[in-house]
Write an enzyme that holds these catalytic residues in place. Sequence first.
Site: not given
Length: 173
Positions: A46, A51, A89, A131, A135
């Site tokens: 993912g 990110q 992560c 998750h 973010h």
Amino acid sequence: MSVRPIIKYPDQVLRQKAKTVPVVDKSIKTLIDDMIETMKAGSGCGLAAPQVGVSLRCIVLGMPEEEPFAIINPEFVKRVGEREIEEGCLSVPDLGGHVKRSISVIVKGLDRQGKPIRVRGKELLCQALEHEIDHLNGVLFIDRVESPDKLFKKEKPVEVEAKDAAADLAASQ
């Protein structure tokens, strides 16, 4: 499609609440394609837009042996149960930790065509949905670790260690 650099903690874009995507246009589809390539290159399951430095509410998911997909403006409809699992992560590559996540979730949002979708997730998909949506809200898995003893330093993969050892041996000769 291109692989974008993954933003690493403590970069502040990871701590901002991402903005709603107002319209699914060509730029969003390009972002999705780039995010999928970046996720695959990082061996992740993912990735959230922050990110890759884009503060928009867009995530991509790629479960093993399934076609990767995107959810734009994802929202939880339902969460069921609780379990403790190990998590890591791409934006915090040196750490892992034990966090509490749901047993199953239902998430609604838009697909890459801008059409409404609902996704039911259990096990790894459930974990990835929670998750990645974290973010979008500026929350990292390290924020969910209950105590320092549930956080750990990740070991380098064996191939990297073997490469390092080979380089050290060559340098000493």
